[in-house]
Design an enzyme around this catalytic site. Structure first.
Site, PDB file in Angstrom:
ATOM      1  N   ASP A  10       0.859  -1.186   0.000  1.00 23.90           N
ATOM      2  CA  ASP A  10       0.000   0.000   0.000  1.00 23.90           C
ATOM      3  C   ASP A  10       0.896   1.237   0.000  1.00 23.90           C
ATOM      4  O   ASP A  10       1.789   1.360   0.838  1.00 23.90           O
ATOM      5  CB  ASP A  10      -0.892  -0.018   1.251  1.00 23.90           C
ATOM      6  CG  ASP A  10      -1.871   1.128   1.257  1.00 23.90           C
ATOM      7  OD1 ASP A  10      -3.053   0.912   0.947  1.00 23.90           O
ATOM      8  OD2 ASP A  10      -1.459   2.266   1.581  1.00 23.90           O
ATOM      9  N   ASP A 110      -3.902   2.566  -5.155  1.00 25.26           N
ATOM     10  CA  ASP A 110      -2.595   2.558  -4.487  1.00 25.26           C
ATOM     11  C   ASP A 110      -2.264   1.265  -3.749  1.00 25.26           C
ATOM     12  O   ASP A 110      -1.390   1.258  -2.890  1.00 25.26           O
ATOM     13  CB  ASP A 110      -2.476   3.763  -3.538  1.00 25.26           C
ATOM     14  CG  ASP A 110      -3.118   3.511  -2.187  1.00 25.26           C
ATOM     15  OD1 ASP A 110      -4.107   2.764  -2.139  1.00 25.26           O
ATOM     16  OD2 ASP A 110      -2.619   4.061  -1.193  1.00 25.26           O
ATOM     17  N   GLU A 111      -2.949   0.174  -4.063  1.00 27.46           N
ATOM     18  CA  GLU A 111      -2.542  -1.067  -3.399  1.00 27.46           C
ATOM     19  C   GLU A 111      -2.723  -2.308  -4.256  1.00 27.46           C
ATOM     20  O   GLU A 111      -3.533  -2.336  -5.181  1.00 27.46           O
ATOM     21  CB  GLU A 111      -3.226  -1.238  -2.047  1.00 27.46           C
ATOM     22  CG  GLU A 111      -4.723  -1.238  -2.072  1.00 27.46           C
ATOM     23  CD  GLU A 111      -5.271  -1.186  -0.635  1.00 27.46           C
ATOM     24  OE1 GLU A 111      -5.358  -2.242  -0.006  1.00 27.46           O
ATOM     25  OE2 GLU A 111      -5.593  -0.074  -0.173  1.00 27.46           O
TER      26      GLU A 111
HETATM   27  N1  DCP Z   1      -8.821   8.609  -0.757  1.00 29.70           N
HETATM   28  C1  DCP Z   1      -9.845   9.559  -0.859  1.00 29.70           C
HETATM   29  N2  DCP Z   1     -10.830   9.619   0.092  1.00 29.70           N
HETATM   30  C2  DCP Z   1     -10.839   8.754   1.147  1.00 29.70           C
HETATM   31  C3  DCP Z   1      -9.835   7.792   1.268  1.00 29.70           C
HETATM   32  C4  DCP Z   1      -8.825   7.750   0.290  1.00 29.70           C
HETATM   33  O1  DCP Z   1      -9.840  10.336  -1.825  1.00 29.70           O
HETATM   34  N3  DCP Z   1     -11.813   8.838   2.072  1.00 29.70           N
HETATM   35  C5  DCP Z   1      -7.748   8.592  -1.782  1.00 29.70           C
HETATM   36  C6  DCP Z   1      -6.580   9.456  -1.354  1.00 29.70           C
HETATM   37  C7  DCP Z   1      -5.547   8.494  -0.888  1.00 29.70           C
HETATM   38  C8  DCP Z   1      -5.827   7.259  -1.737  1.00 29.70           C
HETATM   39  O2  DCP Z   1      -7.235   7.275  -1.960  1.00 29.70           O
HETATM   40  O3  DCP Z   1      -4.230   8.986  -1.078  1.00 29.70           O
HETATM   41  C9  DCP Z   1      -5.407   5.960  -1.077  1.00 29.70           C
HETATM   42  O4  DCP Z   1      -6.142   5.770   0.129  1.00 29.70           O
HETATM   43  P1  DCP Z   1      -5.522   5.131   1.422  1.00 29.70           P
HETATM   44  O5  DCP Z   1      -6.639   4.732   2.288  1.00 29.70           O
HETATM   45  O6  DCP Z   1      -4.521   4.092   1.058  1.00 29.70           O
HETATM   46  O7  DCP Z   1      -4.823   6.351   2.165  1.00 29.70           O
HETATM   47  P2  DCP Z   1      -3.448   7.070   1.904  1.00 29.70           P
HETATM   48  O8  DCP Z   1      -2.621   6.376   0.866  1.00 29.70           O
HETATM   49  O9  DCP Z   1      -3.692   8.512   1.623  1.00 29.70           O
HETATM   50  O10 DCP Z   1      -2.750   7.001   3.317  1.00 29.70           O
HETATM   51  P3  DCP Z   1      -2.032   5.761   4.043  1.00 29.70           P
HETATM   52  O11 DCP Z   1      -0.589   6.180   4.179  1.00 29.70           O
HETATM   53  O12 DCP Z   1      -2.707   5.667   5.360  1.00 29.70           O
HETATM   54  O13 DCP Z   1      -2.198   4.556   3.185  1.00 29.70           O
HETATM   55 CA    CA Z   2      -2.218   4.150   0.953  1.00 31.64          CA
HETATM   56 CA    CA Z   3      -4.888   2.043  -0.007  1.00 28.86          CA
END
Ligand code: DCP
Ligand code: CA
Ligand code: CA
Length: 369
Positions: A10, A110-111
């Site tokens: 991720d 992203d995963e």
């Molecule tokens: N995303 C979004 N709204 C949300 C959750 C996520 O637009 N409620 C988008 C932005 C994030 C991407 O999806 O960058 C990936 O979500 P993740 O849950 O993997 O979160 P992040 O990558 O941002 O953070 P982490 O480091 O916790 O994985």
């Molecule tokens: Ca992420």
């Molecule tokens: Ca993710």
């Protein structure tokens, strides 16, 4: 099923990290990526934020205004989402990851899950080395950090990846599964949302360990057979879901021939809406959502015309589909002098509607076998 080694990779604070990569000078500041609704200057929600911003309580889903309050008097950076840019980076990283997997499954922008059983010969030491190589390669070639979870199945790999973030690497060997899970809050399990969490609390179940010790029959009484069984197995770290490539169709379309050639919007619309219904039922069946809508007009002289619209975010409803078809047709007919002979509608840029739904259903299909 024989023992497997599964990884979940991720990317860390993905959208915000992409922005940092594009402009390294913002790296040490709080970075907040926003979905502006456009109603007023600051209306909308936070898409994600870097870890510096998270220290101030800024996180995905909160209103932009609230994020601004939390970061009042702080030199923070607020940026609008740029999905195309993130998608480009995502595609390149997924290409890298695919090369390291026996079986590969992307599950979001992203995963991705990698089944690495064969190439590591089922050896966790080798799996750890492989994960380190993957992290290095993504960092060297794409300048991004990620968190990796390694375990005997997808469920454990996912929880392990969340365990230590950002830039984490967490291995959970089969004999460590139960102790690894036991003290985690039930919220960490896929499928336990706020409501379920509350319900579980009324049963005095707070940790995954407590869930595992709870009587299955009682769980089934409260949550129904499907969910009850799933929670029970999940709490013991049991998950047989294979890592598998998703073969989603590129697009779904339907086309039909009109009774006679026409440029009458009403007639063309009537037919188009029927086609929309057919296409939509395929989407429902397969649990797909769409980002692009197209119309295809085949003229009397058999020339093919098409028009499309792509949305920033995936859509799941029939109304938006029909409304977009109508807009595209109106515009096309007002601009051209074409008599339509055949008419078609198409949705593309498809993705899966609900990860969880799929995981749960196929899980129960499996338990029935
Ligand atoms: N995303 C979004 N709204 C949300 C959750 C996520 O637009 N409620 C988008 C932005 C994030 C991407 O999806 O960058 C990936 O979500 P993740 O849950 O993997 O979160 P992040 O990558 O941002 O953070 P982490 O480091 O916790 O994985
Ligand atoms: Ca992420
Ligand atoms: Ca993710």
């Amino acid at each position: 099923m024989k023992e497997r080694i599964v990884m979940l990779i991720d990317l860390d604070y993905f959208f915000a990290q992409c922005e940092e990569r594009r402009n390294p000078s913002i790296k040490n500041k709080p970075v907040v990526v926003c979905v502006y609704s456009g109603r007023t200057e600051d209306s909308g929600a936070v898409s994600t934020a870097n870890y510096t911003a998270r220290r101030y309580g800024v996180k995905s889903g909160i209103p932009i205004l609230l994020a601004k309050q939390k970061l009042k008097d702080i030199d923070a950076v607020f940026l609008p989402v740029d999905k195309e840019f993130y998608r480009e980076i995502s595609d390149k990283i997924m290409e890298i990851l695919r090369r390291y997997a026996d079986y590969f499954e992307q599950v979001g922008i992203d995963e991705a899950y990698l089944d690495v059983t064969q190439r590591t010969k089922g050896n966790y030491h080798e799996a750890k080395e492989l994960a380190t190589i993957i992290k290095d390669e993504i960092l060297t070639h794409q300048d991004l950090t990620c968190s990796i979870g390694v375990g005997p199945n997808k469920l454990i790999a996912k929880i392990a990846a969340d365990f230590q973030k950002p830039d984490g690497l967490t291995l959970v060997k089969p004999n460590e599964v139960v102790s690894f899970l036991s003290n985690l809050p039930v919220r960490r399990l896929v499928g336990v949302g706020r409501k379920t969490d509350k319900k579980l609390k009324t049963l005095e179940i707070r940790t995954v360990g407590q869930l595992g010790n709870f009587d299955v029959q009682k769980l089934i009484e409260v949550f129904g057979k499907k969910l009850g069984t799933y929670f029970h197995n999940a709490s013991l770290g049991i998950d047989e879901e294979p890592v598998q490539e998703r073969n989603e169709p590129e697009s779904v379309s339907r086309i039909s021939t009109l009774k006679k050639n026409t440029k009458d919007l009403a007639i063309i619309l009537d037919e188009s809406y029927l086609l929309c219904d057919e296409v939509y039922s395929v989407l429902l069946q397969r649990g797909l959502i769409y980002r692009s809508v197209s119309i295809i007009i085949i003229a009397g002289n058999l020339r093919v015309h098409s028009r499309s619209k792509t949305f920033e975010n995936p859509k799941s409803d029939l109304e938006v589909f029909k409304k977009t078809v109508k807009e595209l047709l109106e515009k096309f007919l007002s601009e051209s002098n074409v008599e339509a002979r055949r008419i078609g509608v198409k949705v593309s840029n498809l993705s899966k509607k609900e990860e969880l739904q799929k995981q749960l259903t196929s899980f129960f299909d499996f338990t029935k076998k």
